[in-house]
Design a protein around this motif. Structure first.
Motif, PDB file in Angstrom:
ATOM      1  N   LEU A 276      56.334  44.082  44.007  1.00 24.26           N
ATOM      2  CA  LEU A 276      56.574  42.745  44.613  1.00 24.26           C
ATOM      3  C   LEU A 276      57.927  42.590  44.768  1.00 24.26           C
ATOM      4  O   LEU A 276      58.774  42.148  45.772  1.00 24.26           O
ATOM      5  N   GLU A 277      59.149  42.997  44.769  1.00 24.81           N
ATOM      6  CA  GLU A 277      60.447  43.346  45.423  1.00 24.81           C
ATOM      7  C   GLU A 277      60.636  44.332  45.929  1.00 24.81           C
ATOM      8  O   GLU A 277      61.049  45.344  46.369  1.00 24.81           O
TER       9      GLU A 277
ATOM     10  N   TRP B   3      55.255  38.931  38.655  1.00 30.80           N
ATOM     11  CA  TRP B   3      55.024  37.484  39.817  1.00 30.80           C
ATOM     12  C   TRP B   3      55.908  36.363  39.926  1.00 30.80           C
ATOM     13  O   TRP B   3      56.518  35.945  40.714  1.00 30.80           O
TER      14      TRP B   3
ATOM     15  N   SER C 132      59.947  37.876  39.718  1.00 32.81           N
ATOM     16  CA  SER C 132      60.115  38.170  40.964  1.00 32.81           C
ATOM     17  C   SER C 132      60.220  36.373  42.142  1.00 32.81           C
ATOM     18  O   SER C 132      60.853  36.620  42.721  1.00 32.81           O
ATOM     19  N   ARG C 133      59.132  36.245  41.889  1.00 34.35           N
ATOM     20  CA  ARG C 133      59.141  35.139  42.787  1.00 34.35           C
ATOM     21  C   ARG C 133      59.238  33.123  42.607  1.00 34.35           C
ATOM     22  O   ARG C 133      59.032  32.297  43.614  1.00 34.35           O
TER      23      ARG C 133
ATOM     24  N   SER D 283      48.630  35.649  48.152  1.00 32.60           N
ATOM     25  CA  SER D 283      49.223  37.230  46.919  1.00 32.60           C
ATOM     26  C   SER D 283      48.793  38.086  47.064  1.00 32.60           C
ATOM     27  O   SER D 283      49.335  39.398  46.633  1.00 32.60           O
TER      28      SER D 283
ATOM     29  N   LEU E  67      50.660  41.734  47.614  1.00 28.63           N
ATOM     30  CA  LEU E  67      50.191  42.866  46.479  1.00 28.63           C
ATOM     31  C   LEU E  67      49.739  43.965  47.477  1.00 28.63           C
ATOM     32  O   LEU E  67      50.790  44.712  47.404  1.00 28.63           O
TER      33      LEU E  67
ATOM     34  N   SER F 229      51.628  44.961  50.067  1.00 27.87           N
ATOM     35  CA  SER F 229      53.179  45.969  49.345  1.00 27.87           C
ATOM     36  C   SER F 229      53.135  47.051  49.046  1.00 27.87           C
ATOM     37  O   SER F 229      53.916  48.347  49.246  1.00 27.87           O
TER      38      SER F 229
END
Lengths: 552, 504
Positions: free
Chosen positions: A116-117, A158, A161-162, A242, A246, A249
């Motif tokens: 996520l980051e 999530w 993080s967001r 999303s 994911l 990423s």
């Protein structure tokens, strides 16, 4: 191979330390290609294995589903074939409890956070992935990932993080796709002296597992750019953002980790290096390993057909963008009514719909009499010899076999300027932008109508193809890279190499090693074959090519 | 690279990933409305317009860079035309210009379960209509007790066999190996034709069932397999078309029996021709589906084969439960109501099968949407329960209405005895329990559904054991057993089907 003893290598391959090892065992790690599918990468795998009979190869193939028959007859030095299916029924197992549950969540958390980051360091992802690997080797990762715990963790991370919420549907969808991508973690870890991953991504995941478990080094080849292909694929999918974020990423993190852990990265063209370096690959370990073709199989054509025939050779696949070629031919046909377009190559499983779409397009443009789907042909050189010009309309390529073979056969080429095509063709063929039927039609018309130009291009293409892309060159590159990985310099040896039976030579070596000033010198790294190809250009992945059946 | 295509192919086949619909290209002079805000001659801004769609949904600059390169932009073009060192730097610049506009997650079409209602109704008709020619065929024969057992076994075996067969076929289709599905179905059709025929001949000649009853049983088996072939490949219209002559004839015979009962041979021959027609159409469909190229076979995992066996067992248990009234008649050794009245008792349930399927799909469909609106398990669960309850009530109401429609004319004409009423109640309860079982199977809980129905069957058999008792008492016992089955099945459904994990 000499009869060297290498304890580290012996340990990786499962032999007792000190045991003599006559042949090295190489694990060839592939996805969706050799030995279950024909195509350019499959051809390349087969060339390497056959071209290096001094090594034993164990093939581990990541596949969609198990049970497909072999598409190749395997060489004698293939000692094993196994598949790692990504899909298929996995019986539900009891969810992890107690310590196992904590182990799973402790691995999943850093993994998800790193996915996520983007600013988090790569070590977090590596830690998480290794933890999931250890868990998957003993428990059902599938059941664990499709649990309420995993769903809750992903949703919470999530949100943290967001600063945003993600729906239950998106969480389940992302978990489902990630679970399938992580299935290789549950596969038995391959034991070999070294691994050769045919791409980044999931084959490299298998290589990472072997490195974590046994310290096995690996070479990563790149025909296309795995990550780039994932991006392009998802641009064509209708999925929640999303979910895309994911999954992509994850692949981006995996790509970076695999580059970082590889001992050698061997792209087939210079173009791929840009993506590799952009995603953290060390330029010092990048060795360009150009594709090679057996020149004996592609003799220069003595003459050309009297008809205005354009040939295309390859796999019927959306990446080949045959719609553009057919549209271009439709334009060309209005100006050159006697032109023909022959399309050679198989329809791989799963591409039947695309094939029907192409046939419908041919019918809509009223080209049925002039465009022929000829299927596979053997030998493939026949396809090149039966045409005046070879066309390539792909939107994505690595270092396409088709173009190399066509050049060796003494044919002019008109190709889209993607991937390593420019590196192959140089100034011996015409290049056009991708997805531009007009430009492609104009170039084809130019080559077909100008005999002098066509013959000149063909002559120079033959010279260029035979100079830069012979098979021996490719094999030489890999032979030396394999030697470096299989026999890394150690400070001491327990046995002298067999070749050193000359007394003077032995004295010299003795003197060197016994000297106080002697340092353990690394074996000189074989110099990579210099890539002196003019007119380097940009391009994309996916070597298209052929094997004996005319596929590509 | 074929890798992702291969790996994603199954995802696309089973709906985990979907391809975007092609957007129609802009006509010359046509602008999308977002372009109006950023008209500029600046090359980077113009580039941002060209790649607006990709940029708005890019997950990172590399995503946009990949799209740019696929469109032909390379480092050389980035340097010469945009004064940037690489496509990557160019992508970063463009992303800074393009406003982030994530698509509304609720606008995404989450619903793989949406089907037109008429689709379910037509499938329901296809489940129900074949009973008409079946009833007509039986009306021309004298069915002994042995014959009834033969017919019952034929129904149970054909249901079980085709449940397992359909599971195999759908499994292969889900993997994209159509030819393997064709192969299995073709083997089944040929096997049933040959082996079923031999068994039918043996039964007809060496048991008290008789040739006609054996032929009817054989016809049931053949028809069910052929119908399965057509429904697996979604050729319901073909099936309906090939059934129509038999249906029309049956309606005519049932409405005006006096005129036509004198021509049994003609009628039965016509019905045989109709079965042959359905089988022939199925064979043609198998040939048609095997024409495209593709792998011919794919070995399945042991667990997958076992799953097909489980579905067959589920079908057998469900069919066996539905035969309770016929077995009652056999047990009591008389034909108080006659086969036709038992068939009438089953009629609301059989006719409601299409509604049952519609409610299963509706439940899954609404839960998909609910998952998209929910941000936690705790939020999803009550909504899923509510949906399940509504679907249960909707189906129950359908059954009630159909039962009233069936019973009302008889009630008005001659009244309804208690046994008939109880039998209808029992069938209604069975329908509700079977709906719950269908819900469980749909969400991957076939084993639980089979175990629960199996327990119900065992208990229902046990209540027969006391030799004393009347038919009315036995029918009352069925009502109680099936009421208990409803409780158990639906308690399980309300507990297990409200987890998001069951709806992936």
């Amino acid at each position: 191979m000499g009869r060297h003893v290498n304890d580290a290598a012996a340990g990786r391959s499962g032999l007792a330390p000190g045991a003599a090892r006559p042949r090295a065992r190489v694990a060839m790690l592939a996805e969706g290609t050799y030995p279950f599918v024909t195509g350019g990468v499959s051809t390349w795998c087969d060339q390497i294995i056959r071209g290096m009979p001094e090594h034993d190869f164990e093939i581990v193939a990541v596949v969609a589903t198990a049970g497909h028959p072999l598409a190749w007859s395997l060489p004698d030095n293939v000692v094993g074939v196994s598949s790692v299916p990504l899909w298929g029924f996995v019986p539900e197992e009891r969810l992890p409890r107690g310590a196992d549950r904590h182990e799973f969540l402790d691995a999943l958390r850093p993994f998800v956070r790193a996915v996520l980051e983007p600013d988090l360091d790569d070590a977090s992802f590596a830690l998480g992935l290794m933890g999931l690997f250890e868990f998957a080797q003993r428990h059902s990762l599938t059941s664990a990932l499709m649990s309420d715990d995993a769903a809750e963790l992903l949703g919470d991370e999530w949100e943290l993080s967001r600063a945003d919420k993600v729906s239950v549907y998106e969480v389940m969808k992302a978990l489902e796709l990630l679970e399938h991508s992580l299935r290789p973690l549950s596969a038995p870890v391959v034991r070999a002296d070294m691994c050769h991953a045919t791409s980044n991504g999931l084959p490299s995941l298998l290589a990472l597992m072997a490195k974590w478990r046994y310290g096995t080094p690996y070479i990563m080849s790149e025909h296309g750019v795995y990550l780039r292909e994932r991006y392009l694929a998802f641009q064509g999918y209708d999925a929640p953002w999303s979910v895309k974020y994911l999954v992509l990423s994850f692949y981006r993190r995996l790509t970076r980790l695999a580059y970082a852990e590889a001992s050698v990265i061997a792209p087939v063209n210079v173009y791929n290096q840009r993506w590799e370096i952009e995603h953290g690959a060390d330029p010092d370990i990048i060795v360009t390993a150009l594709n090679g073709v057996d020149v004996e199989k592609y003799p220069v054509a003595e003459d050309e057909p009297t008809d205005q025939i354009i040939a295309w050779v390859g796999r019927i696949d959306p990446l080949k963008d045959l719609e553009t070629l057919i549209e271009a031919f439709a334009r060309l046909q209005r100006r050159m009514p006697r032109a023909w377009l022959d399309l050679y190559g198989p329809v791989p499983v799963g591409n039947e719909k695309y094939y029907r779409k192409l046939r419908e397009l041919v019918a809509r443009r009223h080209l049925g009499a002039r465009v022929q789907f000829r299927g596979s042909v053997s030998p493939v050189s026949k396809a090149y010899h039966n045409a005046r010009v070879i066309a390539l309309s792909s939107i994505s390529e690595g270092l396409p076999y088709t173009v190399i073979e066509a050049m060796m056969s003494g044919r002019a080429t008109v190709s889209t300027d993607v991937g390593g095509v420019r590196e192959v063709v140089g100034d011996t063929g015409l290049l056009v932008p991708p997805r531009d039927p007009k430009a492609l039609a104009d170039a084809l018309e130019r080559v077909l109508s100008d005999d002098e130009l066509r013959h000149d291009l063909a002559r120079r293409a033959a010279v260029r193809g035979r100079s830069y892309f012979p098979l021996d060159q490719m094999l030489g590159t890999f032979r030396s890279e394999y030697a470096m990985l299989i026999e890394p310099q150690a400070p001491e040896f327990t046995e002298w190499p067999e070749l050193a039976d000359d007394d003077d030579a032995m004295s010299e070596v003795d003197a060197t090693l016994s000297s106080d000033d002697a340092e353990a010198q690394p074996w000189p790294r074989p110099a990579p074959i210099p890539v002196q190809i003019p007119a380097q250009g940009v391009g994309t992945e996916v070597a298209s090519g052929t094997q004996g059946g005319g596929g590509g | 690279m074929s890798a992702e295509t291969e790996a994603d192919r199954v995802a696309i086949l089973n709906g985990a990933l979907r391809l975007k619909a092609q957007r129609s290209p802009l006509k010359p002079g046509e602008l999308r409305d977002w372009q109006a805000d950023r008209r500029s001659r600046d090359p980077i801004k113009r580039l941002s317009r060209e790649f607006d769609e990709i940029a708005r949904q890019a997950v990172d600059p590399a995503d946009l860079a990949a799209g740019m390169e696929a469109a032909g932009i390379n480092d050389r073009i980035a340097r010469e035309f945009y004064n940037e060192e690489s496509v990557f730097r160019l992508a970063e610049l463009v992303l800074e210009l393009v406003p982030v506009e994530l698509p509304d997650p609720l606008a995404y079409d989450y619903n793989p379960w949406r089907r037109p209602f008429w689709n379910h109704l037509s499938r329901g008709l296809l489940y129900a209509l074949p009973t008409l020619p079946y009833v007509v065929a039986i009306s021309f024969t004298h069915v002994t007790a042995v014959g009834i057992w033969v017919l019952l076994v034929a129904c149970v075996v054909s249901t079980a066999f085709t449940q397992g067969l359909a599971h195999f076929a759908h499994l292969f289709l889900g993997y994209g190996v159509t030819k393997a599905a064709v192969r299995v179905l073709r083997l089944a059709l040929i096997g049933v034709t040959v082996v079923g025929g031999l068994i039918a001949v043996w039964i007809g000649l060496s048991t008290a069932a008789g040739v006609l009853v054996a032929s009817i049983a054989y016809g049931v088996l053949l028809y069910t397999v052929a119908a399965t072939v057509l429904m697996v490949f979604k050729r319901e219209r073909l099936l309906l078309g090939s059934l129509t002559p038999a249906i029309l004839l049956s309606v005519v015979v049932l409405l005006a029996p006096g005129h036509l009962l004198g021509y049994p041979v003609v009628i039965c021959s016509f019905l045989v021709v109709c079965v042959v027609a359905v089988v022939s159409v199925a064979a043609w469909v198998l040939w048609d589906e095997s024409r495209p190229r593709g792998p011919k076979w794919m070995p399945l995992a042991r667990a997958e084969v076992a799953a097909a066996g489980l579905h067959a067992l589920y079908g057998a248990v469900a069919a066996a439960l539905m035969t309770f009234a016929v077995v009652d008649v056999l047990q009591f050794g008389n034909v108080i109501d006659g086969e036709n009245l038992i068939g009438v008792g089953m009629l609301p349930l059989v006719v409601s099968l299409g509604f049952a399927e519609a409610n299963v799909y509706g439940f899954r469909s609404e839960c998909s949407k609910a998952m998209a609106r929910s941000y936690s398990r705790q939020q999803f669960k009550p909504e899923a329960r509510h949906i399940l309850a509504r679907r249960l009530l909707a189906y129950a109401a359908t059954l009630v209405v159909l039962t009233v429609i069936v019973l009302l004319p008889r009630y008005l004409a001659v009244g309804i005895d208690s046994i008939t009423m109880l039998r209808h109640v029992a069938y209604g309860e069975l329908g509700i329990a079977l709906l719950g079982a269908m819900m469980l199977v749909s969400c991957g809980l076939a084993r639980k559904a089979t175990i629960l129905l199996g327990l119900g069957l065992v208990v229902d058999v046990l209540v027969r054991l006391p030799a004393s008792g009347t038919l009315e008492e036995l029918t009352t016992a069925h009502v109680v057993v099936f009421a208990g089955l409803i409780v158990v099945v639906w308690w399980t459904a309300f507990r297990d089907l409200v987890s998001p994990l069951r709806h992936r």
